[in-house]
Scaffold this motif. Structure first.
Motif, PDB file in Angstrom:
ATOM      1  N   SER A 180       0.837  -1.461   0.379  1.00 55.06           N
ATOM      2  CA  SER A 180       0.208   0.362  -0.108  1.00 55.06           C
ATOM      3  C   SER A 180       1.111   1.120  -0.333  1.00 55.06           C
ATOM      4  N   LEU A 181       1.810   1.210   0.885  1.00 52.09           N
ATOM      5  CA  LEU A 181       3.112   2.277   0.789  1.00 52.09           C
ATOM      6  C   LEU A 181       3.388   2.781  -0.436  1.00 52.09           C
ATOM      7  N   GLU A 182       3.639   1.950  -1.546  1.00 47.91           N
ATOM      8  CA  GLU A 182       4.348   1.919  -2.281  1.00 47.91           C
ATOM      9  C   GLU A 182       3.179   2.531  -4.025  1.00 47.91           C
ATOM     10  N   VAL A 183       2.662   1.798  -3.741  1.00 50.37           N
ATOM     11  CA  VAL A 183       1.570   2.203  -4.602  1.00 50.37           C
ATOM     12  C   VAL A 183       1.248   3.442  -3.991  1.00 50.37           C
ATOM     13  N   GLU A 184       1.110   3.413  -2.516  1.00 45.59           N
ATOM     14  CA  GLU A 184       0.626   5.527  -2.446  1.00 45.59           C
ATOM     15  C   GLU A 184       2.435   6.568  -3.049  1.00 45.59           C
ATOM     16  N   GLU A 185       3.213   5.682  -2.558  1.00 49.96           N
ATOM     17  CA  GLU A 185       4.351   6.942  -3.081  1.00 49.96           C
ATOM     18  C   GLU A 185       4.478   7.368  -5.755  1.00 49.96           C
ATOM     19  N   VAL A 186       3.864   5.722  -5.723  1.00 51.22           N
ATOM     20  CA  VAL A 186       3.289   5.647  -7.287  1.00 51.22           C
ATOM     21  C   VAL A 186       2.459   7.238  -7.655  1.00 51.22           C
ATOM     22  N   CYS A 187       1.050   6.765  -7.024  1.00 55.23           N
ATOM     23  CA  CYS A 187       0.017   7.637  -6.528  1.00 55.23           C
ATOM     24  C   CYS A 187       0.834   9.520  -6.680  1.00 55.23           C
ATOM     25  N   ASP A 188       1.209   9.463  -6.072  1.00 56.37           N
ATOM     26  CA  ASP A 188       1.019  10.511  -5.652  1.00 56.37           C
ATOM     27  C   ASP A 188       2.566  11.239  -6.504  1.00 56.37           C
ATOM     28  N   LYS A 189       3.024  11.200  -7.343  1.00 53.99           N
ATOM     29  CA  LYS A 189       3.901  11.247  -8.349  1.00 53.99           C
ATOM     30  C   LYS A 189       2.863  11.259  -9.449  1.00 53.99           C
ATOM     31  N   ALA A 190       2.242  10.763 -10.033  1.00 50.92           N
ATOM     32  CA  ALA A 190       1.357  10.601 -10.517  1.00 50.92           C
ATOM     33  C   ALA A 190       0.053  11.688 -10.611  1.00 50.92           C
ATOM     34  N   ALA A 191       0.105  11.894  -9.337  1.00 48.58           N
ATOM     35  CA  ALA A 191      -0.831  12.923  -9.117  1.00 48.58           C
ATOM     36  C   ALA A 191      -0.469  14.449  -9.325  1.00 48.58           C
ATOM     37  N   ARG A 192       1.188  14.556  -9.049  1.00 45.77           N
ATOM     38  CA  ARG A 192       1.239  15.738  -9.769  1.00 45.77           C
ATOM     39  C   ARG A 192       1.653  15.867 -10.939  1.00 45.77           C
TER      40      ARG A 192
END
Length: 621
Positions: free
Chosen positions: A207-219
């Motif tokens: 979950s933490l790794e997907v959160e990291e991916v999604c955070d970068k994608a959001a920007r």
């Protein structure tokens, strides 16, 4: 999560693949958006901004919270899920091609950065495969995945119709051994939904790794100034991985049965019904069972259909199990199999027509695993029954209750093995089950392979009872209920409100305000701090709050439990109740409502309609 090494195949990095590069082209090229029918604009702060896709993306320094949240809200624990097609009442399309491209690009970059950190030098020719289930939005969104991965600098391989376990195995099985893989699926959810699951050779992302991916994608998504307009200069390389994966499963069955009379066709004389639910599971019938000599006449819904016209592809679905049961009885079959859409879950029906899913499936797999690995620890989620614990311990096993969520359960098993505690099975009541011998991968097809092998071994040993006999002494709870509480809040505040309700529940129990209620325990693990606490020095990240309380009264003693958890997928709270006493669930629900929900005031921001209906009308509600 480190994958174990299987004797069945090598994890050699040898690649017998065509190294075809996959590029984006920009400028005045023909818009892929026009060709594929993508939305022509991205909503941005109520105004429409026209955007193009560049080999080196342009960014604006302004980051808008609203736009960031659009991507972040797509995260579903260790997956990404959203609405991809109009048609759901009250839901708008949020899993758009621009969103999928941004997420895929960020994943590609994450993979490359991870490999470079691991190796200590720049890497080239990083390969990523993509598989998908038959959903109607799969083709359109696949192009967005290809575009995002290409922008990140990855080589892309198109597996076409595939299963989630196969995507992970494509990172291990030679000659493919891709660096990473993405599966496009929304599991058992409606045809309007879709999503992404991510894998490296270590397993599924946390979950933490997907959160990291999604955070970068959001920007990327919020700052990009143009609509997606990517032209595929070179198409991704198409590969037939499912044939290799099917052969891998066939070889396991042949080797482990080692039939004395017909080694190549060990399933000869067995009739096995498969219900694929129009998902990706049909391959198991014609490319595994048929080739091993099984009679699969009577199998259901094998043709992929992204509208899922017959029933929800889900081993927990009553219609799916009932149809499979009917087919097994009508054909006097030895076994029935039900797969979910992407085949990471399964359920079975025995030769007497008894459905085996939930606790029963965990018990069946526990019986098989404990024969092969005596005294093994079995990890399950905390919704399993007290009877299942007795079933496991009676066979010499150890039962570790852990917090709900298949990724949580699997990761707990991985950690226990690292700590020197032999843990061979990790399984959730939903049907997600992983085995140490199979890389800690939740694979519905592999789970069925284990059951089929045991069924044939029993027959060769002279037993005609069928696999259902392995769980004949499993007691069932007298009552079991699941209720839902919707959180009344803006989507961005729902998680905080849910956590507030859960923490209030915990405090009420600890302060003794609920008479006879106590936070439940399992050995050294306690249902506190939002989960069953990890005994190691590095406890796992909590992705959703949950507590389980054991309940006692003067008449029955300890007779049940209540499990309250925040949903990862939706703005609601699930409440599971189980009791060994008649009327136990009703009395627990009444106390839960009157002495907690209303007494604490959390009902002010919770819709407790389902609780009210159950308390007033009982099981008929």
């Amino acid at each position: 999560m480190a994958a174990s090494t299987s004797p069945n195949f090598s994890t050699s990095l040898h690649r017998n693949i065509k190294k075809t590069y996959y590029h984006s082209l920009l400028g005045n090229s023909i818009s892929l958006q026009t060709k594929l029918g993508f939305a022509s604009s991205v909503p941005f702060n109520k105004s429409v901004i026209s955007v193009k896709c560049y080999g080196t993306a342009k960014y604006d320094e302004v980051v808008v919270d609203e736009e960031l949240d659009k991507i972040r809200r797509l995260q579903n624990g260790s997956d990404v899920r959203g609405v991809a097609l109009e048609g759901e009442k009250g839901r708008t399309v949020d899993l758009t091609p621009p969103a999928v491209e941004a997420i895929s690009e960020s994943f590609g970059e994450w993979v490359i950065n991870g490999l470079e950190k691991e190796k200590g030098y720049p890497v080239e020719n990083v390969s990523v495969s993509l598989g998908r289930d038959p959903r109607v939005t799969g083709s359109k969104l696949s192009v967005a995945v290809f575009a995002g991965l290409a922008r990140a600098g990855c080589m892309v391989f198109d597996m076409g119709l595939a299963t989630t376990p196969a995507c992970f195995m494509s990172t291990l099985l030679p000659p493919f051994v891709y660096d990473a893989s993405i599966m496009m699926t929304a599991s058992h959810l409606p045809y309007t939904r879709n999503g992404l699951k991510f894998f490296t050779k270590r397993g599924g992302l946390t979950s933490l790794e997907v959160e990291e991916v999604c955070d970068k994608a959001a920007r990327k998504y919020a700052n990009r100034l143009a609509r997606v307009s990517t032209l595929l200069k070179v198409l991704p390389t198409k590969v037939d991985f499912m044939s290799a994966y099917s052969k891998h499963l066939r070889e396991i069955i042949k080797e482990r049965i080692s039939h004395p009379l017909h080694y190549e066709t060990p399933l000869k004389g067995f009739q096995i019904i498969v219900n694929a639910g129009n998902g990706s599971g049909g391959f198991f019938t014609y490319d595994v069972l048929d080739k091993l000599g099984a009679d699969t006449f009577g199998s259901l819904h094998l043709k992929p259909d992204g509208m899922f016209p017959n029933h929800i592809p889900n081993p927990e679905d009553k219609i799916a199990m009932a149809m499979t049961r009917e087919a097994v009885l009508e054909n006097s079959a030895d076994l029935g199999i039900v797969f979910d859409t992407d085949v990471d879950r399964s359920g079975v029906v025995d030769n007497k027509g008894n459905p085996i899913n939930g606790d029963k499936l965990i018990a069946l797999m526990s019986a098989i695993v404990l024969k092969e690995n005596p005294e093994s620890t079995i990890v399950t989620d905390a919704r399993t029954s007290m009877s299942l614990t007795k079933f496991i311990t009676d066979r010499g096993g150890h039962h570790c209750l852990y917090r709900v969520g298949y990724r949580n359960v699997i990761d707990k098993g991985v950690q226990l093995n690292k700590d020197g505690i032999e843990t061979h099975l990790m399984m959730e009541t939903s049907g997600h089950g992983a085995l140490k011998e199979n890389h800690f991968l939740d694979d519905g097809a592999y789970m069925v392979v284990k059951i089929i092998i045991e069924m044939v071994r029993m027959k060769l040993g002279g037993s005609d009872e069928g696999i259902g006999s392995l769980i004949k002494d499993l007691e069932e709870p007298y009552e079991s209920v699941e209720l839902r509480i919707n959180i009344i809040s803006e989507p961005r505040n729902a998680k905080a409100k849910g956590s507030e309700a859960l923490e209030t529940f915990r405090n009420y129990i600890e302060e003794g305000r609920l008479k006879g209620w106590e936070l439940d325990s399992c050995g050294d693990c306690w249902v506190s701090e939002g989960c069953l606490v990890d005994t190691n020095d590095t406890p796992t990240h909590i992705d959703a709050q949950m507590y389980r309380a054991k309940v006692s009264n003067n008449e029955h003693g300890q007779h049940g439990w209540v499990h309250m958890r925040q949903s990862i997928h939706n703005p609601n709270i699930a409440v599971n109740l189980q009791s060994s006493a008649q009327g136990g669930c009703l009395s627990m629900a009444r106390a839960f409502r009157d002495d907690f929900l209303k007494a604490s005031g959390v009902d002010a921001f919770l819709d407790i309609t389902q609780i009210d209906k159950f308390v007033e009308n009982g099981p008929l509600a």
